[in-house]
Design a protein around this motif. Sequence first.
Motif, PDB file in Angstrom:
ATOM      1  N   MET A  17      16.399  46.843  16.869  1.00 19.55           N
ATOM      2  CA  MET A  17      16.539  45.619  17.098  1.00 19.55           C
ATOM      3  C   MET A  17      18.142  46.160  17.416  1.00 19.55           C
ATOM      4  O   MET A  17      19.175  44.924  17.544  1.00 19.55           O
ATOM      5  CB  MET A  17      15.862  45.035  16.743  1.00 19.55           C
ATOM      6  CG  MET A  17      14.618  44.470  16.576  1.00 19.55           C
ATOM      7  SD  MET A  17      13.927  43.905  18.213  1.00 19.55           S
ATOM      8  CE  MET A  17      14.873  42.447  18.099  1.00 19.55           C
ATOM      9  N   ILE A  70      12.444  34.712  12.229  1.00 18.86           N
ATOM     10  CA  ILE A  70      12.069  35.644  13.637  1.00 18.86           C
ATOM     11  C   ILE A  70      11.617  37.222  12.328  1.00 18.86           C
ATOM     12  O   ILE A  70      12.881  37.164  11.655  1.00 18.86           O
ATOM     13  CB  ILE A  70      13.167  35.721  14.559  1.00 18.86           C
ATOM     14  CG1 ILE A  70      13.294  34.013  15.305  1.00 18.86           C
ATOM     15  CG2 ILE A  70      12.602  37.473  14.790  1.00 18.86           C
ATOM     16  CD1 ILE A  70      14.716  35.109  15.810  1.00 18.86           C
ATOM     17  N   GLU A  73       9.995  43.014  15.083  1.00 16.37           N
ATOM     18  CA  GLU A  73      10.656  43.685  17.007  1.00 16.37           C
ATOM     19  C   GLU A  73      10.550  42.010  18.384  1.00 16.37           C
ATOM     20  O   GLU A  73       9.665  41.732  17.973  1.00 16.37           O
ATOM     21  CB  GLU A  73      10.312  44.145  17.572  1.00 16.37           C
ATOM     22  CG  GLU A  73       9.487  45.843  16.852  1.00 16.37           C
ATOM     23  CD  GLU A  73       9.714  46.324  17.203  1.00 16.37           C
ATOM     24  OE1 GLU A  73       9.912  46.993  18.674  1.00 16.37           O
ATOM     25  OE2 GLU A  73       9.568  47.967  16.701  1.00 16.37           O
ATOM     26  N   LYS A  74      11.522  41.202  18.506  1.00 14.02           N
ATOM     27  CA  LYS A  74      11.858  40.665  19.299  1.00 14.02           C
ATOM     28  C   LYS A  74      12.600  41.462  20.488  1.00 14.02           C
ATOM     29  O   LYS A  74      13.646  41.964  20.857  1.00 14.02           O
ATOM     30  CB  LYS A  74      11.747  38.879  18.921  1.00 14.02           C
ATOM     31  CG  LYS A  74      11.071  38.539  18.170  1.00 14.02           C
ATOM     32  CD  LYS A  74       9.603  38.275  18.307  1.00 14.02           C
ATOM     33  CE  LYS A  74       9.335  37.256  16.686  1.00 14.02           C
ATOM     34  NZ  LYS A  74       8.256  38.175  17.063  1.00 14.02           N
ATOM     35  N   SER A  75      12.457  40.788  21.728  1.00 16.41           N
ATOM     36  CA  SER A  75      13.535  40.449  22.950  1.00 16.41           C
ATOM     37  C   SER A  75      14.672  39.274  22.949  1.00 16.41           C
ATOM     38  O   SER A  75      14.645  39.258  21.817  1.00 16.41           O
ATOM     39  CB  SER A  75      12.770  40.856  24.328  1.00 16.41           C
ATOM     40  OG  SER A  75      12.763  39.229  24.562  1.00 16.41           O
ATOM     41  N   TYR A  76      15.589  40.296  23.985  1.00 15.37           N
ATOM     42  CA  TYR A  76      16.539  39.458  23.579  1.00 15.37           C
ATOM     43  C   TYR A  76      15.890  37.662  23.869  1.00 15.37           C
ATOM     44  O   TYR A  76      17.044  36.838  23.653  1.00 15.37           O
ATOM     45  CB  TYR A  76      17.608  39.965  24.609  1.00 15.37           C
ATOM     46  CG  TYR A  76      18.917  38.930  24.827  1.00 15.37           C
ATOM     47  CD1 TYR A  76      19.690  38.780  23.773  1.00 15.37           C
ATOM     48  CD2 TYR A  76      18.808  38.694  25.799  1.00 15.37           C
ATOM     49  CE1 TYR A  76      20.340  37.911  23.793  1.00 15.37           C
ATOM     50  CE2 TYR A  76      19.639  38.162  25.895  1.00 15.37           C
ATOM     51  CZ  TYR A  76      20.929  37.379  25.296  1.00 15.37           C
ATOM     52  OH  TYR A  76      21.938  36.197  25.110  1.00 15.37           O
ATOM     53  N   GLU A  78      13.268  36.209  23.952  1.00 14.98           N
ATOM     54  CA  GLU A  78      12.422  35.177  22.953  1.00 14.98           C
ATOM     55  C   GLU A  78      13.448  34.757  21.641  1.00 14.98           C
ATOM     56  O   GLU A  78      13.669  33.731  21.580  1.00 14.98           O
ATOM     57  CB  GLU A  78      11.572  36.383  22.126  1.00 14.98           C
ATOM     58  CG  GLU A  78      10.264  36.693  22.915  1.00 14.98           C
ATOM     59  CD  GLU A  78       9.575  38.188  22.553  1.00 14.98           C
ATOM     60  OE1 GLU A  78       7.944  37.597  22.870  1.00 14.98           O
ATOM     61  OE2 GLU A  78       9.685  38.488  21.866  1.00 14.98           O
ATOM     62  N   ILE A  79      14.341  35.436  21.296  1.00 13.86           N
ATOM     63  CA  ILE A  79      15.094  35.342  21.010  1.00 13.86           C
ATOM     64  C   ILE A  79      16.499  34.022  21.310  1.00 13.86           C
ATOM     65  O   ILE A  79      16.978  33.315  20.106  1.00 13.86           O
ATOM     66  CB  ILE A  79      16.021  36.189  20.118  1.00 13.86           C
ATOM     67  CG1 ILE A  79      15.471  37.388  19.197  1.00 13.86           C
ATOM     68  CG2 ILE A  79      17.380  35.607  18.947  1.00 13.86           C
ATOM     69  CD1 ILE A  79      16.275  38.508  18.580  1.00 13.86           C
ATOM     70  N   ILE A  82      14.263  30.590  20.903  1.00 12.85           N
ATOM     71  CA  ILE A  82      14.450  30.548  19.611  1.00 12.85           C
ATOM     72  C   ILE A  82      15.573  30.062  19.223  1.00 12.85           C
ATOM     73  O   ILE A  82      15.875  28.662  18.763  1.00 12.85           O
ATOM     74  CB  ILE A  82      14.145  31.295  18.427  1.00 12.85           C
ATOM     75  CG1 ILE A  82      12.844  31.894  18.560  1.00 12.85           C
ATOM     76  CG2 ILE A  82      14.142  31.238  17.345  1.00 12.85           C
ATOM     77  CD1 ILE A  82      12.186  32.604  18.170  1.00 12.85           C
TER      78      ILE A  82
END
Length: 90
Positions: A17, A70, A73-76, A78-79, A82
């Motif tokens: 990340m 959050i 792991e999240k994708s760009y 997804e962030i 949010i």
Amino acid sequence: MKVLKFNAIWCSACLVMKKIFKHVENMHPELEFINYDYDMDEDLVEKYNIGTTIPVLIFLDDNGEEITRIVGEKSYDEIEEIIASISKEG
């Protein structure tokens, strides 16, 4: 708005990340990102009830109240979704 970022050097998800978080930080200079180490900042890990899954981003309003977090792991994208939803609410 402040964003508290909890990670650790031994955390593989945190390493994955790292680039995404850096990109998010660069795209949002209006946000204050504060980095904390899971092992070195034990008092804050306890205060914010950070479990064993990291990295964790905690979004705080101007009063220091948690808006959302959050975890993992999240994708760009997804962030960004949010952050956009928080910005619309605020």
